[in-house]
Design a protein around this motif. Structure first.
Motif, PDB file in Angstrom:
ATOM      1  N   GLU A 119       5.661   3.481  -7.962  1.00 16.52           N
ATOM      2  CA  GLU A 119       3.806   4.688  -7.929  1.00 16.52           C
ATOM      3  C   GLU A 119       2.910   3.809  -8.195  1.00 16.52           C
ATOM      4  O   GLU A 119       1.965   4.097  -7.294  1.00 16.52           O
ATOM      5  CB  GLU A 119       4.002   5.916  -8.856  1.00 16.52           C
ATOM      6  N   TYR A 120       3.037   3.318  -9.635  1.00 15.79           N
ATOM      7  CA  TYR A 120       1.665   2.129  -9.507  1.00 15.79           C
ATOM      8  C   TYR A 120       0.969   1.090  -8.588  1.00 15.79           C
ATOM      9  O   TYR A 120       0.079   1.093  -7.629  1.00 15.79           O
ATOM     10  CB  TYR A 120       2.034   1.362 -10.639  1.00 15.79           C
ATOM     11  N   TRP A 121       2.151   0.790  -7.851  1.00 11.41           N
ATOM     12  CA  TRP A 121       2.015  -0.201  -6.630  1.00 11.41           C
ATOM     13  C   TRP A 121       2.157   0.087  -5.549  1.00 11.41           C
ATOM     14  O   TRP A 121       1.199  -0.016  -5.091  1.00 11.41           O
ATOM     15  CB  TRP A 121       3.629  -1.291  -6.365  1.00 11.41           C
ATOM     16  N   ALA A 122       1.873   1.427  -5.598  1.00  9.07           N
ATOM     17  CA  ALA A 122       1.777   2.258  -4.500  1.00  9.07           C
ATOM     18  C   ALA A 122       0.305   2.852  -4.319  1.00  9.07           C
ATOM     19  O   ALA A 122      -0.559   2.416  -3.220  1.00  9.07           O
ATOM     20  CB  ALA A 122       2.585   3.150  -4.356  1.00  9.07           C
ATOM     21  N   ASN A 123       0.116   3.014  -5.594  1.00 10.50           N
ATOM     22  CA  ASN A 123      -1.814   3.450  -5.719  1.00 10.50           C
ATOM     23  C   ASN A 123      -2.289   2.042  -5.204  1.00 10.50           C
ATOM     24  O   ASN A 123      -3.664   1.950  -4.763  1.00 10.50           O
ATOM     25  CB  ASN A 123      -2.027   3.796  -7.168  1.00 10.50           C
ATOM     26  N   ARG A 124      -1.492   1.158  -6.532  1.00 11.62           N
ATOM     27  CA  ARG A 124      -2.387  -0.298  -5.938  1.00 11.62           C
ATOM     28  C   ARG A 124      -3.077  -0.765  -4.210  1.00 11.62           C
ATOM     29  O   ARG A 124      -3.121  -1.506  -3.541  1.00 11.62           O
ATOM     30  CB  ARG A 124      -1.977  -1.450  -6.890  1.00 11.62           C
ATOM     31  N   ILE A 125      -1.377  -0.495  -3.795  1.00 10.35           N
ATOM     32  CA  ILE A 125      -0.949  -1.341  -1.956  1.00 10.35           C
ATOM     33  C   ILE A 125      -2.193   0.188  -1.627  1.00 10.35           C
ATOM     34  O   ILE A 125      -3.009  -0.636  -0.198  1.00 10.35           O
ATOM     35  CB  ILE A 125       0.297  -1.058  -1.916  1.00 10.35           C
ATOM     36  N   PHE A 126      -1.731   1.651  -1.409  1.00  6.14           N
ATOM     37  CA  PHE A 126      -2.797   2.216  -0.910  1.00  6.14           C
ATOM     38  C   PHE A 126      -4.375   1.729  -0.597  1.00  6.14           C
ATOM     39  O   PHE A 126      -5.769   1.777   0.114  1.00  6.14           O
ATOM     40  CB  PHE A 126      -3.005   3.184  -1.462  1.00  6.14           C
ATOM     41  N   SER A 127      -5.010   1.471  -2.408  1.00  5.07           N
ATOM     42  CA  SER A 127      -6.731   1.293  -2.424  1.00  5.07           C
ATOM     43  C   SER A 127      -6.902  -0.239  -2.481  1.00  5.07           C
ATOM     44  O   SER A 127      -7.566  -0.162  -1.317  1.00  5.07           O
ATOM     45  CB  SER A 127      -6.362   0.784  -4.370  1.00  5.07           C
ATOM     46  N   GLU A 128      -5.911  -1.368  -2.210  1.00 10.43           N
ATOM     47  CA  GLU A 128      -6.516  -2.833  -1.517  1.00 10.43           C
ATOM     48  C   GLU A 128      -6.667  -2.568   0.087  1.00 10.43           C
ATOM     49  O   GLU A 128      -7.073  -3.437   0.269  1.00 10.43           O
ATOM     50  CB  GLU A 128      -5.054  -3.245  -2.203  1.00 10.43           C
ATOM     51  N   TYR A 129      -5.713  -1.743   0.659  1.00  9.12           N
ATOM     52  CA  TYR A 129      -5.640  -1.614   2.147  1.00  9.12           C
ATOM     53  C   TYR A 129      -7.071  -1.256   2.428  1.00  9.12           C
ATOM     54  O   TYR A 129      -7.541  -1.344   2.997  1.00  9.12           O
ATOM     55  CB  TYR A 129      -4.761  -0.827   2.498  1.00  9.12           C
ATOM     56  N   VAL A 130      -7.785   0.487   1.548  1.00 13.70           N
ATOM     57  CA  VAL A 130      -8.617   0.839   2.083  1.00 13.70           C
ATOM     58  C   VAL A 130      -9.949  -0.217   1.831  1.00 13.70           C
ATOM     59  O   VAL A 130     -10.667   0.091   2.454  1.00 13.70           O
ATOM     60  CB  VAL A 130      -8.752   1.879   0.878  1.00 13.70           C
ATOM     61  N   LYS A 131      -9.878  -0.921   1.135  1.00 10.14           N
ATOM     62  CA  LYS A 131     -10.698  -1.716   0.467  1.00 10.14           C
ATOM     63  C   LYS A 131     -10.889  -2.681   1.914  1.00 10.14           C
ATOM     64  O   LYS A 131     -11.753  -3.479   1.816  1.00 10.14           O
ATOM     65  CB  LYS A 131     -10.709  -2.760  -1.171  1.00 10.14           C
ATOM     66  N   LEU A 132      -9.926  -3.439   1.952  1.00  9.74           N
ATOM     67  CA  LEU A 132      -9.863  -4.400   2.958  1.00  9.74           C
ATOM     68  C   LEU A 132     -10.506  -3.736   4.254  1.00  9.74           C
ATOM     69  O   LEU A 132     -11.491  -4.274   5.341  1.00  9.74           O
ATOM     70  CB  LEU A 132      -8.708  -3.998   3.005  1.00  9.74           C
TER      71      LEU A 132
END
Length: 121
Positions: free
Chosen positions: A5-18
């Motif tokens: 869940e932590y990594w999913a949140n990071r992935i989502f966050s980093e993709y949106v920032k990208l």
């Protein structure tokens, strides 16, 4: 130890920032692993990407996991995501339509913190 869940949140966050800061749409598993601080661990992202799909679905956002592809297919222009993404979207026509939604979506309108907070409720 960090959870999927932590990594999913990071992935989502980093993709949106990208997407908010560049024109880049497709990202390789290796690049994604590096973006979230897991360089060399790209083969371990499957469960977290499944959770990213769920985050996107609940928030009624395009499925970010459809634009995470292997490096070789990215280089060749085939742009193939995981078989699980292909299956979820009912084959190539549905998958390509979802990738098109990711491409066309206005990611600047996404408040990552609100999406992640909404997911937890």
């Amino acid at each position: 130890m960090a959870t999927n869940e932590y990594w999913a949140n990071r992935i989502f966050s980093e993709y949106v920032k990208l997407r908010q800061s560049t024109d880049k749409v497709f990202v390789s598993y290796g690049d994604l692993a590096e973006m979230i601080g897991r360089k060399g661990e790209h083969r371990l992202l499957g469960a977290s990407l499944d959770m990213v799909r769920a985050i996107c679905e609940r928030a009624k956002l395009p499925d970010v996991a459809t634009v995470v592809v292997d490096q070789q297919s990215l280089r060749s222009g085939e742009i193939k995501p995981s078989p699980k993404a292909l299956e979820k979207h009912g084959g190539w026509p549905g998958l390509r339509a979802e990738q098109g939604r990711v491409l066309a979506f206005d990611w600047n309108a996404v408040a990552v913190d609100k999406v992640i907070a909404c997911k937890r409720q």
